[in-house]
Design a protein around this motif. Structure first.
Motif, short mmCIF file in Angstrom:
data_model
loop_
_atom_site.label_atom_id
_atom_site.label_comp_id
_atom_site.label_asym_id
_atom_site.label_seq_id
_atom_site.Cartn_x
_atom_site.Cartn_y
_atom_site.Cartn_z
N PRO A 1 0.80 -1.23 0.00
CA PRO A 1 0.00 0.00 0.00
C PRO A 1 0.83 1.28 0.00
CG PRO A 1 -0.96 -1.59 1.49
CD PRO A 1 0.36 -2.17 1.02
N ASP A 2 1.99 1.26 0.64
CA ASP A 2 2.82 2.46 0.66
C ASP A 2 3.30 2.84 -0.74
OD1 ASP A 2 2.47 2.63 3.38
OD2 ASP A 2 4.40 1.73 3.87
N ASP A 3 3.37 1.86 -1.63
CA ASP A 3 3.82 2.12 -3.00
C ASP A 3 2.82 2.94 -3.80
OD1 ASP A 3 6.09 0.66 -2.46
OD2 ASP A 3 5.40 -1.14 -3.52
N VAL A 4 1.58 2.97 -3.37
CA VAL A 4 0.54 3.71 -4.11
C VAL A 4 -0.11 4.81 -3.27
CG1 VAL A 4 0.05 1.80 -5.70
CG2 VAL A 4 -1.22 1.98 -3.55
N ALA A 5 0.50 5.15 -2.15
CA ALA A 5 -0.10 6.13 -1.24
C ALA A 5 -0.28 7.49 -1.89
CB ALA A 5 0.74 6.26 0.03
N ASP A 6 0.71 7.95 -2.66
CA ASP A 6 0.58 9.26 -3.31
C ASP A 6 -0.54 9.25 -4.35
OD1 ASP A 6 2.70 10.72 -1.97
OD2 ASP A 6 4.08 9.40 -3.03
N ALA A 7 -0.62 8.19 -5.13
CA ALA A 7 -1.68 8.08 -6.14
C ALA A 7 -3.04 8.02 -5.47
CB ALA A 7 -1.46 6.85 -7.02
N ARG B 1 1.17 6.80 5.84
CA ARG B 1 -0.02 5.96 6.05
C ARG B 1 -1.07 6.74 6.86
NH1 ARG B 1 -0.30 -0.25 6.26
NH2 ARG B 1 1.26 0.25 4.73
N THR B 2 -0.63 7.51 7.85
CA THR B 2 -1.55 8.33 8.64
C THR B 2 -2.26 9.35 7.75
OG1 THR B 2 -0.19 8.05 10.60
CG2 THR B 2 -1.72 9.90 10.61
N ASP B 3 -1.50 10.00 6.86
CA ASP B 3 -2.09 10.94 5.91
C ASP B 3 -3.15 10.25 5.07
OD1 ASP B 3 -0.33 13.05 6.59
OD2 ASP B 3 1.08 12.53 4.99
N GLN C 1 -8.63 9.09 3.30
CA GLN C 1 -9.71 8.15 2.99
C GLN C 1 -10.97 8.49 3.79
OE1 GLN C 1 -8.93 4.01 3.85
NE2 GLN C 1 -10.71 3.34 2.68
N ARG C 2 -10.80 8.78 5.06
CA ARG C 2 -11.96 9.14 5.90
C ARG C 2 -12.65 10.40 5.40
NH1 ARG C 2 -8.94 7.85 11.55
NH2 ARG C 2 -9.24 5.61 11.49
N ALA C 3 -11.84 11.41 5.05
CA ALA C 3 -12.41 12.67 4.57
C ALA C 3 -13.13 12.46 3.24
CB ALA C 3 -11.30 13.71 4.42
#
Length: 135
Positions: free
Chosen positions: A43-49, A116-118, A123-125
């Motif tokens: 998941p960290d590999d696609v966090a920016d996308a 990941r926190t960001d 996602q919640r927002a």
């Protein structure tokens, strides 16, 4: 029916086709977020996308919400008007949009990766805004 429309140089009036189109985009970006996240080995590999998709989903959802409530949506690249316009409808949702917008530059233009926190916050927002746009 929307309240009396207040069009400013930084807003544009909405008709039903604009509202439907912005909702379609909000759902598309939201669904793409989930698809990219689910397909990633790490998941960290696609966090920016994913964060970028969440931002775009939130912006489109915000437009839907203000279109329905006010008959207008914000335009412009800095999105300050969008947060203010949304605040006139729902302050909690405007905080969700503001939270997403703080990640826009980091995710799309910075060398620093989204954490990941960001991403959880994004996602919640996004989900809060898309849920409200679907009502």
């Amino acid at each position: 029916p929307p309240a009396l429309s207040t069009v400013t140089p930084r807003t544009r009036p909405c008709d039903p086709s604009v509202t439907r189109g912005r909702l379609r985009k909000a759902l598309q970006f939201s669904e793409a977020f989930r698809a990219v996240w689910d397909l990633a080995d790490q998941p960290d590999d696609v966090a920016d996308a994913c964060a970028t998709l969440a931002v775009h989903a939130g912006i489109a959802a915000s437009d839907v919400i203000t279109c329905r409530a006010l008959g207008t949506h914000a335009i412009g690249s800095d999105h300050v008007e969008a947060v203010a316009l949304l605040a006139s409808v729902d302050t909690g949702l405007s905080r969700s949009l503001a939270s997403l917008l703080t990640l826009k530059s980091k995710a799309g233009y910075s060398h620093a990766p989204v954490t990941r926190t960001d991403l959880i916050r994004a996602q919640r927002a996004m989900e809060a805004l898309v849920r409200a746009a679907r009502i």
